[in-house]
Design a protein around this motif. Sequence first.
Motif, short mmCIF file in Angstrom:
data_model
loop_
_atom_site.label_atom_id
_atom_site.label_comp_id
_atom_site.label_asym_id
_atom_site.label_seq_id
_atom_site.Cartn_x
_atom_site.Cartn_y
_atom_site.Cartn_z
N UNK A 46 0.90 -1.43 0.08
CA UNK A 46 -0.10 -0.02 -0.43
C UNK A 46 1.18 0.89 -0.21
N UNK A 47 0.06 2.42 -0.53
CA UNK A 47 1.21 3.58 -0.21
C UNK A 47 0.24 4.79 0.33
N UNK A 52 -4.73 7.39 6.50
CA UNK A 52 -6.19 8.44 5.36
C UNK A 52 -7.78 8.27 6.28
N UNK A 53 -8.25 8.71 5.54
CA UNK A 53 -9.91 8.57 5.78
C UNK A 53 -10.36 7.62 5.07
N UNK A 54 -9.81 8.06 3.30
CA UNK A 54 -10.38 7.13 2.87
C UNK A 54 -9.69 6.33 1.57
N UNK A 55 -9.85 4.96 1.84
CA UNK A 55 -8.68 3.72 1.11
C UNK A 55 -9.60 3.50 0.09
N UNK A 56 -8.82 3.26 -0.69
CA UNK A 56 -8.80 3.02 -2.64
C UNK A 56 -8.39 1.75 -2.81
N UNK A 57 -8.26 1.29 -3.52
CA UNK A 57 -7.78 0.38 -3.64
C UNK A 57 -7.90 -0.73 -5.27
N UNK A 58 -6.64 -1.26 -5.65
CA UNK A 58 -6.85 -1.18 -7.34
C UNK A 58 -6.54 -2.22 -7.77
N UNK A 59 -7.36 -3.34 -7.77
CA UNK A 59 -6.78 -4.39 -9.05
C UNK A 59 -6.43 -3.81 -10.07
N UNK A 84 -5.73 10.21 1.38
CA UNK A 84 -5.68 8.84 0.68
C UNK A 84 -4.81 7.65 0.88
N UNK A 85 -5.65 5.76 0.99
CA UNK A 85 -4.63 5.65 1.53
C UNK A 85 -4.69 4.42 -0.13
N UNK A 86 -4.13 3.82 -0.50
CA UNK A 86 -3.99 3.49 -1.33
C UNK A 86 -3.57 1.66 -1.47
N UNK A 87 -4.00 0.85 -1.81
CA UNK A 87 -3.83 -0.84 -1.74
C UNK A 87 -3.65 -0.75 -3.06
N UNK A 88 -2.66 -1.68 -3.23
CA UNK A 88 -2.27 -2.26 -4.37
C UNK A 88 -2.72 -3.98 -4.60
N UNK A 89 -3.74 -4.12 -5.00
CA UNK A 89 -4.05 -5.88 -5.27
C UNK A 89 -3.54 -6.29 -7.09
N UNK A 90 -1.91 -7.07 -6.36
CA UNK A 90 -1.73 -7.81 -8.26
C UNK A 90 -2.30 -8.99 -7.90
N UNK A 91 -3.46 -8.54 -9.53
CA UNK A 91 -4.44 -9.58 -9.77
C UNK A 91 -4.04 -9.93 -11.29
N UNK A 92 -2.98 -11.24 -11.69
CA UNK A 92 -2.80 -11.17 -12.81
C UNK A 92 -3.59 -11.88 -13.87
N UNK A 93 -4.08 -11.42 -14.66
CA UNK A 93 -5.01 -12.96 -14.60
C UNK A 93 -4.80 -12.27 -16.65
N UNK A 114 9.01 -2.58 -3.53
CA UNK A 114 7.96 -3.19 -4.49
C UNK A 114 7.44 -1.24 -5.21
N UNK A 115 7.50 -0.18 -5.64
CA UNK A 115 6.95 1.02 -5.75
C UNK A 115 7.76 1.00 -6.81
N UNK A 116 9.15 0.46 -6.42
CA UNK A 116 10.09 0.83 -7.69
C UNK A 116 10.14 -0.26 -9.34
#
Length: 211
Positions: A46-47, A52-59, A84-93, A114-116
Amino acid sequence: MTRRSVTQVLALAAAQYVIAPSRADDGPTETDVSKEMILRDPATPSSGNPKGDLTIVVFFDYNCPYCKQSEPALEKLVKADGKIRLVYKDWPILTPDSIKGAQWALAAKYQDRYDHAHFAMMGIPGPRIPAERMREAIAKSGVDMDRLDADLQAHGDEITKLLRRNLAQADSLGLQGTPAYIVGDYRVTSALNYDGFKRVAADARARAAKK
Protein backbone atom coordinates in the motif's frame (compact mmCIF):
# COMPACT_ATOMS: atom_id res chain seq x y z
CA MET A 1 -6.81 -16.29 -19.39
CA THR A 2 -9.70 -17.77 -17.45
CA ARG A 3 -9.86 -17.87 -13.65
CA ARG A 4 -9.18 -21.61 -13.87
CA SER A 5 -6.07 -21.13 -15.98
CA VAL A 6 -4.77 -18.44 -13.62
CA THR A 7 -5.09 -20.89 -10.73
CA GLN A 8 -3.32 -23.59 -12.74
CA VAL A 9 -0.45 -21.29 -13.69
CA LEU A 10 -0.08 -20.19 -10.07
CA ALA A 11 0.18 -23.84 -9.09
CA LEU A 12 2.92 -24.38 -11.69
CA ALA A 13 4.69 -21.24 -10.53
CA ALA A 14 4.57 -22.51 -6.98
CA ALA A 15 6.21 -25.75 -8.06
CA GLN A 16 8.96 -23.80 -9.82
CA TYR A 17 10.00 -22.21 -6.52
CA VAL A 18 9.93 -25.45 -4.52
CA ILE A 19 6.76 -24.54 -2.66
CA ALA A 20 5.08 -27.24 -0.64
CA PRO A 21 2.25 -29.04 -2.47
CA SER A 22 -1.19 -27.51 -2.04
CA ARG A 23 -3.46 -29.02 0.58
CA ALA A 24 -7.21 -28.84 0.81
CA ASP A 25 -6.92 -26.14 3.47
CA ASP A 26 -4.58 -23.99 1.34
CA GLY A 27 -7.45 -22.46 -0.61
CA PRO A 28 -8.88 -19.01 0.22
CA THR A 29 -11.23 -18.99 3.20
CA GLU A 30 -14.21 -16.85 4.10
CA THR A 31 -11.85 -14.68 6.13
CA ASP A 32 -9.58 -14.22 3.08
CA VAL A 33 -12.40 -12.57 1.14
CA SER A 34 -13.74 -10.50 4.02
CA LYS A 35 -13.99 -6.72 3.77
CA GLU A 36 -11.20 -6.38 6.32
CA MET A 37 -8.82 -8.52 4.25
CA ILE A 38 -9.72 -6.72 1.03
CA LEU A 39 -8.88 -3.42 2.68
CA ARG A 40 -6.12 -4.43 5.08
CA ASP A 41 -4.48 -7.69 4.11
CA PRO A 42 -1.12 -7.29 5.92
CA ALA A 43 0.75 -8.87 3.00
CA THR A 44 -0.67 -6.46 0.41
CA PRO A 45 1.46 -3.44 -0.61
CA SER A 46 0.00 0.00 0.00
CA SER A 47 0.99 3.64 -0.30
CA GLY A 48 -0.37 7.08 0.49
CA ASN A 49 -1.49 8.01 3.99
CA PRO A 50 -1.74 4.90 6.21
CA LYS A 51 -4.15 6.82 8.46
CA GLY A 52 -6.15 8.38 5.64
CA ASP A 53 -9.91 8.83 5.85
CA LEU A 54 -10.46 7.05 2.52
CA THR A 55 -9.08 3.78 1.16
CA ILE A 56 -8.86 3.07 -2.56
CA VAL A 57 -8.17 -0.51 -3.62
CA VAL A 58 -6.91 -1.04 -7.16
CA PHE A 59 -7.01 -4.42 -8.91
CA PHE A 60 -4.61 -4.38 -11.86
CA ASP A 61 -2.51 -6.39 -14.30
CA TYR A 62 0.90 -5.37 -15.62
CA ASN A 63 -0.29 -6.20 -19.15
CA CYS A 64 -3.42 -4.04 -18.91
CA PRO A 65 -3.05 -0.85 -21.02
CA TYR A 66 -6.06 0.75 -19.30
CA CYS A 67 -4.46 0.22 -15.90
CA LYS A 68 -1.35 1.99 -17.17
CA GLN A 69 -3.43 4.77 -18.69
CA SER A 70 -5.23 5.58 -15.45
CA GLU A 71 -2.49 5.00 -12.89
CA PRO A 72 -0.77 8.42 -13.21
CA ALA A 73 -4.09 10.15 -12.49
CA LEU A 74 -4.72 7.93 -9.45
CA GLU A 75 -1.22 8.48 -8.07
CA LYS A 76 -1.60 12.23 -8.64
CA LEU A 77 -4.83 12.26 -6.65
CA VAL A 78 -3.32 10.29 -3.77
CA LYS A 79 -0.40 12.72 -3.57
CA ALA A 80 -2.51 15.88 -3.95
CA ASP A 81 -5.24 14.78 -1.56
CA GLY A 82 -2.96 13.66 1.25
CA LYS A 83 -5.66 11.67 3.06
CA ILE A 84 -6.02 8.63 0.82
CA ARG A 85 -4.61 5.19 1.52
CA LEU A 86 -3.99 3.26 -1.73
CA VAL A 87 -3.95 -0.55 -1.74
CA TYR A 88 -2.35 -2.45 -4.63
CA LYS A 89 -3.98 -5.76 -5.55
CA ASP A 90 -1.79 -7.58 -8.05
CA TRP A 91 -4.39 -9.45 -10.11
CA PRO A 92 -2.53 -11.11 -13.03
CA ILE A 93 -5.33 -12.47 -15.20
CA LEU A 94 -4.29 -11.54 -18.74
CA THR A 95 -1.19 -13.61 -19.57
CA PRO A 96 1.23 -16.02 -17.87
CA ASP A 97 3.84 -13.25 -18.09
CA SER A 98 1.52 -11.09 -15.99
CA ILE A 99 1.89 -13.63 -13.22
CA LYS A 100 5.68 -13.47 -13.44
CA GLY A 101 5.52 -9.69 -13.22
CA ALA A 102 3.29 -9.85 -10.15
CA GLN A 103 5.60 -12.37 -8.49
CA TRP A 104 8.65 -10.17 -9.11
CA ALA A 105 6.92 -7.05 -7.82
CA LEU A 106 5.79 -8.81 -4.65
CA ALA A 107 9.24 -10.34 -4.14
CA ALA A 108 10.73 -6.83 -4.43
CA LYS A 109 8.61 -5.87 -1.41
CA TYR A 110 11.01 -7.81 0.81
CA GLN A 111 13.75 -5.30 0.00
CA ASP A 112 11.31 -2.37 0.27
CA ARG A 113 11.34 -1.92 -3.50
CA TYR A 114 7.79 -2.93 -4.45
CA ASP A 115 7.10 0.60 -5.68
CA HIS A 116 10.25 0.56 -7.84
CA ALA A 117 9.26 -2.71 -9.53
CA HIS A 118 5.61 -1.71 -9.80
CA PHE A 119 6.18 1.64 -11.47
CA ALA A 120 8.90 0.20 -13.72
CA MET A 121 6.50 -2.36 -15.17
CA MET A 122 3.53 -0.02 -15.29
CA GLY A 123 5.70 2.40 -17.24
CA ILE A 124 6.21 -0.03 -20.12
CA PRO A 125 3.80 1.03 -22.88
CA GLY A 126 1.44 -1.37 -24.57
CA PRO A 127 -0.22 -4.69 -23.74
CA ARG A 128 1.28 -8.17 -23.79
CA ILE A 129 4.70 -7.23 -22.45
CA PRO A 130 7.08 -10.22 -22.42
CA ALA A 131 8.49 -11.24 -19.07
CA GLU A 132 12.05 -10.56 -20.20
CA ARG A 133 11.21 -6.92 -20.84
CA MET A 134 9.52 -6.62 -17.46
CA ARG A 135 12.59 -8.04 -15.76
CA GLU A 136 14.87 -5.62 -17.59
CA ALA A 137 12.71 -2.70 -16.46
CA ILE A 138 12.80 -3.90 -12.84
CA ALA A 139 16.59 -4.22 -12.94
CA LYS A 140 16.93 -0.67 -14.31
CA SER A 141 14.74 0.67 -11.49
CA GLY A 142 17.39 -0.13 -8.90
CA VAL A 143 16.03 -3.40 -7.54
CA ASP A 144 18.71 -5.88 -6.43
CA MET A 145 17.89 -8.74 -8.79
CA ASP A 146 19.96 -11.37 -6.98
CA ARG A 147 18.13 -10.60 -3.77
CA LEU A 148 14.80 -10.50 -5.62
CA ASP A 149 15.39 -14.04 -6.92
CA ALA A 150 16.45 -15.19 -3.46
CA ASP A 151 13.38 -13.61 -1.86
CA LEU A 152 11.12 -15.18 -4.45
CA GLN A 153 12.66 -18.53 -3.64
CA ALA A 154 12.32 -17.98 0.11
CA HIS A 155 8.86 -16.39 0.09
CA GLY A 156 7.30 -17.97 -2.97
CA ASP A 157 4.67 -19.78 -0.94
CA GLU A 158 3.52 -16.52 0.71
CA ILE A 159 3.45 -14.71 -2.64
CA THR A 160 1.42 -17.46 -4.31
CA LYS A 161 -1.09 -17.48 -1.44
CA LEU A 162 -1.43 -13.70 -1.69
CA LEU A 163 -2.12 -13.88 -5.42
CA ARG A 164 -4.71 -16.58 -4.77
CA ARG A 165 -6.36 -14.38 -2.15
CA ASN A 166 -6.43 -11.47 -4.57
CA LEU A 167 -8.06 -13.69 -7.18
CA ALA A 168 -10.64 -14.92 -4.66
CA GLN A 169 -11.34 -11.37 -3.49
CA ALA A 170 -11.88 -10.15 -7.05
CA ASP A 171 -14.27 -13.05 -7.64
CA SER A 172 -16.14 -12.30 -4.42
CA LEU A 173 -16.61 -8.71 -5.60
CA GLY A 174 -17.87 -9.88 -9.00
CA LEU A 175 -15.02 -8.19 -10.88
CA GLN A 176 -14.67 -9.17 -14.52
CA GLY A 177 -11.51 -7.43 -15.65
CA THR A 178 -8.88 -4.81 -15.04
CA PRO A 179 -8.67 -2.12 -13.94
CA ALA A 180 -11.13 -2.22 -11.07
CA TYR A 181 -11.28 0.09 -8.07
CA ILE A 182 -12.95 -0.05 -4.69
CA VAL A 183 -13.36 3.56 -3.51
CA GLY A 184 -15.00 3.59 -0.12
CA ASP A 185 -18.36 1.90 -0.74
CA TYR A 186 -18.16 2.39 -4.50
CA ARG A 187 -16.97 -0.10 -7.08
CA VAL A 188 -15.55 1.35 -10.31
CA THR A 189 -14.81 -1.02 -13.18
CA SER A 190 -13.37 1.31 -15.79
CA ALA A 191 -10.31 3.51 -16.20
CA LEU A 192 -10.74 7.06 -14.91
CA ASN A 193 -8.94 10.35 -15.44
CA TYR A 194 -7.92 12.68 -12.61
CA ASP A 195 -11.29 14.44 -12.45
CA GLY A 196 -13.07 11.09 -12.41
CA PHE A 197 -11.01 9.82 -9.50
CA LYS A 198 -11.46 13.10 -7.65
CA ARG A 199 -15.23 12.98 -8.13
CA VAL A 200 -15.66 9.39 -6.97
CA ALA A 201 -13.43 10.06 -3.94
CA ALA A 202 -15.64 13.01 -3.00
CA ASP A 203 -18.78 10.91 -3.49
CA ALA A 204 -17.35 8.14 -1.31
CA ARG A 205 -16.53 10.56 1.48
CA ALA A 206 -19.96 12.16 1.27
CA ARG A 207 -21.62 8.75 1.48
CA ALA A 208 -19.49 7.76 4.47
CA ALA A 209 -20.41 11.01 6.25
CA LYS A 210 -24.11 10.14 6.02
CA LYS A 211 -23.74 6.86 7.83
